[in-house]
Write a protein that holds these residues in place. Structure first.
Motif, PDB file in Angstrom:
ATOM      1  N   SER A 102      43.166  39.634  54.389  1.00  0.00           N
ATOM      2  CA  SER A 102      42.631  38.907  55.288  1.00  0.00           C
ATOM      3  C   SER A 102      41.256  38.412  54.639  1.00  0.00           C
ATOM      4  CB  SER A 102      42.196  39.686  56.407  1.00  0.00           C
ATOM      5  OG  SER A 102      41.196  40.600  56.319  1.00  0.00           O
ATOM      6  N   VAL A 103      40.899  39.212  53.848  1.00  0.00           N
ATOM      7  CA  VAL A 103      39.578  38.654  52.874  1.00  0.00           C
ATOM      8  C   VAL A 103      39.708  37.687  52.165  1.00  0.00           C
ATOM      9  CG1 VAL A 103      37.914  39.388  51.244  1.00  0.00           C
ATOM     10  CG2 VAL A 103      38.495  41.105  52.843  1.00  0.00           C
ATOM     11  N   ALA A 104      38.836  36.457  52.519  1.00  0.00           N
ATOM     12  CA  ALA A 104      39.110  34.979  51.575  1.00  0.00           C
ATOM     13  C   ALA A 104      38.055  34.925  50.640  1.00  0.00           C
ATOM     14  CB  ALA A 104      39.037  34.159  52.684  1.00  0.00           C
ATOM     15  N   GLY A 105      37.087  35.748  50.689  1.00  0.00           N
ATOM     16  CA  GLY A 105      35.824  35.620  49.980  1.00  0.00           C
ATOM     17  C   GLY A 105      35.169  36.611  49.751  1.00  0.00           C
ATOM     18  N   VAL A 106      34.606  36.998  48.643  1.00  0.00           N
ATOM     19  CA  VAL A 106      33.750  38.016  48.138  1.00  0.00           C
ATOM     20  C   VAL A 106      32.398  37.745  47.672  1.00  0.00           C
ATOM     21  CG1 VAL A 106      33.495  39.940  46.235  1.00  0.00           C
ATOM     22  CG2 VAL A 106      35.867  39.491  47.538  1.00  0.00           C
ATOM     23  N   ILE A 107      31.527  38.338  48.002  1.00  0.00           N
ATOM     24  CA  ILE A 107      30.029  38.095  47.438  1.00  0.00           C
ATOM     25  C   ILE A 107      29.518  39.166  46.892  1.00  0.00           C
ATOM     26  CG2 ILE A 107      27.590  37.696  48.437  1.00  0.00           C
ATOM     27  CD1 ILE A 107      28.927  36.378  51.106  1.00  0.00           C
ATOM     28  N   ILE A 108      29.224  38.824  45.519  1.00  0.00           N
ATOM     29  CA  ILE A 108      28.938  39.988  44.543  1.00  0.00           C
ATOM     30  C   ILE A 108      27.232  39.789  44.623  1.00  0.00           C
ATOM     31  CG2 ILE A 108      29.036  40.901  42.189  1.00  0.00           C
ATOM     32  CD1 ILE A 108      31.756  39.273  42.100  1.00  0.00           C
ATOM     33  N   ALA A 109      26.642  40.683  45.229  1.00  0.00           N
ATOM     34  CA  ALA A 109      24.935  41.169  45.222  1.00  0.00           C
ATOM     35  C   ALA A 109      24.665  42.337  44.664  1.00  0.00           C
ATOM     36  CB  ALA A 109      24.700  40.959  46.502  1.00  0.00           C
ATOM     37  N   SER A 110      25.644  42.888  43.873  1.00  0.00           N
ATOM     38  CA  SER A 110      25.367  44.329  43.382  1.00  0.00           C
ATOM     39  C   SER A 110      24.569  44.286  42.066  1.00  0.00           C
ATOM     40  CB  SER A 110      26.778  45.048  43.123  1.00  0.00           C
ATOM     41  OG  SER A 110      27.675  44.164  42.333  1.00  0.00           O
ATOM     42  N   SER A 111      24.196  45.349  41.549  1.00  0.00           N
ATOM     43  CA  SER A 111      23.495  45.336  40.093  1.00  0.00           C
ATOM     44  C   SER A 111      24.266  44.512  39.058  1.00  0.00           C
ATOM     45  CB  SER A 111      23.274  46.857  39.685  1.00  0.00           C
ATOM     46  OG  SER A 111      24.768  47.273  39.312  1.00  0.00           O
ATOM     47  N   THR A 112      23.469  44.172  38.273  1.00  0.00           N
ATOM     48  CA  THR A 112      23.676  42.952  37.228  1.00  0.00           C
ATOM     49  C   THR A 112      24.781  43.460  36.133  1.00  0.00           C
ATOM     50  OG1 THR A 112      21.481  41.818  37.217  1.00  0.00           O
ATOM     51  CG2 THR A 112      22.857  41.598  35.576  1.00  0.00           C
ATOM     52  N   ASP A 113      24.597  44.773  36.058  1.00  0.00           N
ATOM     53  CA  ASP A 113      25.644  45.415  35.269  1.00  0.00           C
ATOM     54  C   ASP A 113      27.242  45.483  35.599  1.00  0.00           C
ATOM     55  OD1 ASP A 113      25.367  47.337  37.046  1.00  0.00           O
ATOM     56  OD2 ASP A 113      25.168  48.962  35.569  1.00  0.00           O
ATOM     57  N   THR A 114      27.201  44.997  36.982  1.00  0.00           N
ATOM     58  CA  THR A 114      28.448  44.802  37.715  1.00  0.00           C
ATOM     59  C   THR A 114      29.146  43.521  37.957  1.00  0.00           C
ATOM     60  OG1 THR A 114      27.625  44.950  39.863  1.00  0.00           O
ATOM     61  CG2 THR A 114      28.000  47.236  38.865  1.00  0.00           C
ATOM     62  N   HIS A 115      28.398  42.551  37.672  1.00  0.00           N
ATOM     63  CA  HIS A 115      28.538  41.176  37.980  1.00  0.00           C
ATOM     64  C   HIS A 115      29.981  40.707  37.491  1.00  0.00           C
ATOM     65  CE1 HIS A 115      24.126  39.842  39.513  1.00  0.00           C
ATOM     66  NE2 HIS A 115      24.806  40.957  40.141  1.00  0.00           N
ATOM     67  N   LEU A 116      29.940  40.746  36.288  1.00  0.00           N
ATOM     68  CA  LEU A 116      31.329  40.241  35.424  1.00  0.00           C
ATOM     69  C   LEU A 116      32.416  41.128  35.926  1.00  0.00           C
ATOM     70  CD1 LEU A 116      32.100  38.247  33.451  1.00  0.00           C
ATOM     71  CD2 LEU A 116      31.771  39.936  31.542  1.00  0.00           C
ATOM     72  N   ASP A 117      32.364  42.364  35.803  1.00  0.00           N
ATOM     73  CA  ASP A 117      33.561  42.939  36.072  1.00  0.00           C
ATOM     74  C   ASP A 117      34.030  43.021  37.501  1.00  0.00           C
ATOM     75  OD1 ASP A 117      33.700  44.260  33.689  1.00  0.00           O
ATOM     76  OD2 ASP A 117      32.592  46.137  34.175  1.00  0.00           O
ATOM     77  N   TYR A 118      33.132  42.835  38.418  1.00  0.00           N
ATOM     78  CA  TYR A 118      33.388  42.467  39.773  1.00  0.00           C
ATOM     79  C   TYR A 118      34.043  41.132  39.903  1.00  0.00           C
ATOM     80  CZ  TYR A 118      31.404  46.780  41.478  1.00  0.00           C
ATOM     81  OH  TYR A 118      31.060  48.391  41.894  1.00  0.00           O
ATOM     82  N   SER A 119      33.536  40.202  39.415  1.00  0.00           N
ATOM     83  CA  SER A 119      33.963  38.856  39.439  1.00  0.00           C
ATOM     84  C   SER A 119      35.622  38.895  38.778  1.00  0.00           C
ATOM     85  CB  SER A 119      33.145  37.990  38.548  1.00  0.00           C
ATOM     86  OG  SER A 119      31.835  37.892  38.790  1.00  0.00           O
ATOM     87  N   LEU A 120      35.837  39.453  37.731  1.00  0.00           N
ATOM     88  CA  LEU A 120      37.056  39.507  37.022  1.00  0.00           C
ATOM     89  C   LEU A 120      37.913  39.929  37.931  1.00  0.00           C
ATOM     90  CD1 LEU A 120      35.991  40.522  33.582  1.00  0.00           C
ATOM     91  CD2 LEU A 120      37.189  38.516  34.205  1.00  0.00           C
ATOM     92  N   LYS A 121      37.759  41.075  38.637  1.00  0.00           N
ATOM     93  CA  LYS A 121      38.710  41.848  39.742  1.00  0.00           C
ATOM     94  C   LYS A 121      38.584  40.890  40.650  1.00  0.00           C
ATOM     95  CE  LYS A 121      37.505  46.439  38.353  1.00  0.00           C
ATOM     96  NZ  LYS A 121      36.824  48.125  38.554  1.00  0.00           N
ATOM     97  N   ALA A 122      37.761  40.289  41.376  1.00  0.00           N
ATOM     98  CA  ALA A 122      37.784  39.372  42.533  1.00  0.00           C
ATOM     99  C   ALA A 122      38.590  38.059  42.260  1.00  0.00           C
ATOM    100  CB  ALA A 122      36.522  39.223  43.217  1.00  0.00           C
ATOM    101  N   VAL A 123      38.405  37.682  41.131  1.00  0.00           N
ATOM    102  CA  VAL A 123      39.101  36.237  40.978  1.00  0.00           C
ATOM    103  C   VAL A 123      40.555  36.779  40.648  1.00  0.00           C
ATOM    104  CG1 VAL A 123      39.571  34.574  39.099  1.00  0.00           C
ATOM    105  CG2 VAL A 123      37.200  35.042  39.943  1.00  0.00           C
ATOM    106  N   ALA A 124      40.950  37.684  40.013  1.00  0.00           N
ATOM    107  CA  ALA A 124      42.093  38.168  39.854  1.00  0.00           C
ATOM    108  C   ALA A 124      43.060  38.691  41.201  1.00  0.00           C
ATOM    109  CB  ALA A 124      42.211  39.354  39.041  1.00  0.00           C
ATOM    110  N   ALA A 125      42.119  38.963  42.255  1.00  0.00           N
ATOM    111  CA  ALA A 125      42.763  39.379  43.649  1.00  0.00           C
ATOM    112  C   ALA A 125      42.894  38.026  44.430  1.00  0.00           C
ATOM    113  CB  ALA A 125      41.809  40.312  44.200  1.00  0.00           C
ATOM    114  N   GLY A 126      42.562  36.783  43.827  1.00  0.00           N
ATOM    115  CA  GLY A 126      42.793  35.710  44.647  1.00  0.00           C
ATOM    116  C   GLY A 126      41.793  35.226  45.470  1.00  0.00           C
ATOM    117  N   LYS A 127      40.468  35.782  45.300  1.00  0.00           N
ATOM    118  CA  LYS A 127      39.482  35.538  46.421  1.00  0.00           C
ATOM    119  C   LYS A 127      38.418  34.612  45.894  1.00  0.00           C
ATOM    120  CE  LYS A 127      40.989  39.448  48.206  1.00  0.00           C
ATOM    121  NZ  LYS A 127      41.911  39.311  49.318  1.00  0.00           N
ATOM    122  N   ALA A 128      38.039  33.803  46.762  1.00  0.00           N
ATOM    123  CA  ALA A 128      36.759  32.881  46.332  1.00  0.00           C
ATOM    124  C   ALA A 128      35.566  33.823  46.093  1.00  0.00           C
ATOM    125  CB  ALA A 128      36.424  31.844  47.608  1.00  0.00           C
ATOM    126  N   VAL A 129      34.827  33.692  45.183  1.00  0.00           N
ATOM    127  CA  VAL A 129      33.827  34.508  44.557  1.00  0.00           C
ATOM    128  C   VAL A 129      32.367  33.735  44.539  1.00  0.00           C
ATOM    129  CG1 VAL A 129      33.012  36.233  42.778  1.00  0.00           C
ATOM    130  CG2 VAL A 129      35.388  35.710  43.117  1.00  0.00           C
TER     131      VAL A 129
END
Length: 328
Positions: free
Chosen positions: A61-88
């Motif tokens: 049901s999740v259509a979008g993910v907002i990544i507002a975590s620490s900078t060292d997580t930005h790239l990894d979380y973006s890769l995982k969220a895009v791979a999951a088919g979410k708008a990021v």
């Protein structure tokens, strides 16, 4: 209704969560943060649920993910969220390491990838007005740009140590703004920097004051002034000089009230905090993200913009260390 997951329940995460709540058609469903108390507080305020990363990304049901975590997580979380088919929607910077950021080009830089980078200043109505007048040719062909970005006071040294440094943490907004206004690639970078505000910042290996010169292939020039302390409020100004004149965006005051007397004119103070100064920009970028989630548009700012701004930040750091012009 489109469900949203937010990764990061700190200061900026709370701002984005509030803007999700105020955006018709969006609903915050998951809050993810390693600090349980922060996640629980934000979830209680918004009616969301505390989740872990996998639960949030695997929720259909999740259509979008907002990544507002620490900078060292930005790239990894973006890769995982895009791979999951979410708008990021990912806060800047995409990463602190340029090579690592570039390594994600295949996954994040492809056509149709819905990754929106949070360079919020492009959504500030004052800067948008300046850009619109440049595009309309009101002052003729653009020749030079002056960007002033001075914080009211320096951040805690504990923050400086993990921030990535002035060029990647603070000036990166100005590098993105310069690219947006110059509207052509920067080919040369020269920077000089000092520690003039807080000796502890220098002891932590960073600088707190910098002047940066950017030049494009056609000869357009941009000067960026950064300081961790102004002494007079949050100083955010842009001047763009063209062949027919000047267009400028000035600071925003706490109010329009001024006092006129024998000693001259005294106006109200500048807005003193970035969340106040850019409150409307944050609201507008969330509105843009809602349009992305609904499939109405693609991101105006994406992976390439994040990488290019980071490249300028690394070039500025190299130039400041070597006192040499860095050619891109």
């Amino acid at each position: 209704m489109h469900d949203i997951a937010i990764l990061g329940a700190g200061r900026i995460g709370r701002i984005h969560a509030k803007n999700v709540a105020n955006q018709p058609g969006l609903r915050l469903k998951h809050v993810v943060d390693p600090v349980a108390a922060a996640a629980e507080d934000l979830a209680a305020e918004t009616g969301a649920q505390v989740s872990d990363l996998d639960a949030a990304l695997n929720d259909p049901s999740v259509a979008g993910v907002i990544i507002a975590s620490s900078t060292d997580t930005h790239l990894d979380y973006s890769l995982k969220a895009v791979a999951a088919g979410k708008a990021v929607f990912c806060e800047k910077p995409i990463d602190q390491d340029l090579d690592r950021a570039r390594s994600a080009a295949a996954a994040l830089g492809g056509r149709g990838v819905r990754l929106f980078l949070g360079f919020n200043r492009r959504f500030d109505p004052n800067f948008q007005g300046l850009k619109a007048r440049l595009a309309a040719g009101v002052v003729g062909a653009l020749e030079t740009v002056h960007i002033t970005s001075h914080d009211p006071a320096p951040p805690p040294v504990s923050y400086v140590k993990v921030s990535g440094g002035l060029f990647k943490d603070m000036a990166i907004h100005d590098f993105d703004m310069a690219r947006w206004l110059l509207d052509e690639p920067v080919t040369e970078v020269f920077a000089t920097a000092s520690c003039l505000v807080d000796p502890a910042i220098g002891e932590a290996g960073d600088v707190d004051t910098a002047k940066i010169l950017l030049r494009t292939a056609s000869g357009k020039i941009c000067v960026i002034s950064n300081s961790r302390r102004s002494g007079y409020g949050y100083d955010q100004r842009i001047e763009a000089f063209g062949s027919k004149g000047l267009v400028r965006a000035d600071n925003v005051m706490e109010s329009t009230v001024s006092v006129w007397g024998k000693g001259g004119v005294a106006s109200d103070a500048f807005q003193n905090f970035f969340l106040d100064r850019y409150a409307e920009a944050y609201r507008r970028e969330m509105e843009h993200f809602a349009q992305i989630v609904r499939g109405e548009t693609l991101p105006l700012i994406g992976y390439v913009d994040g990488v290019e701004a980071l490249a300028l930040a690394e070039a500025a750091g190299q130039s400041a260390r070597t006192s040499q012009v860095v050619r891109l």
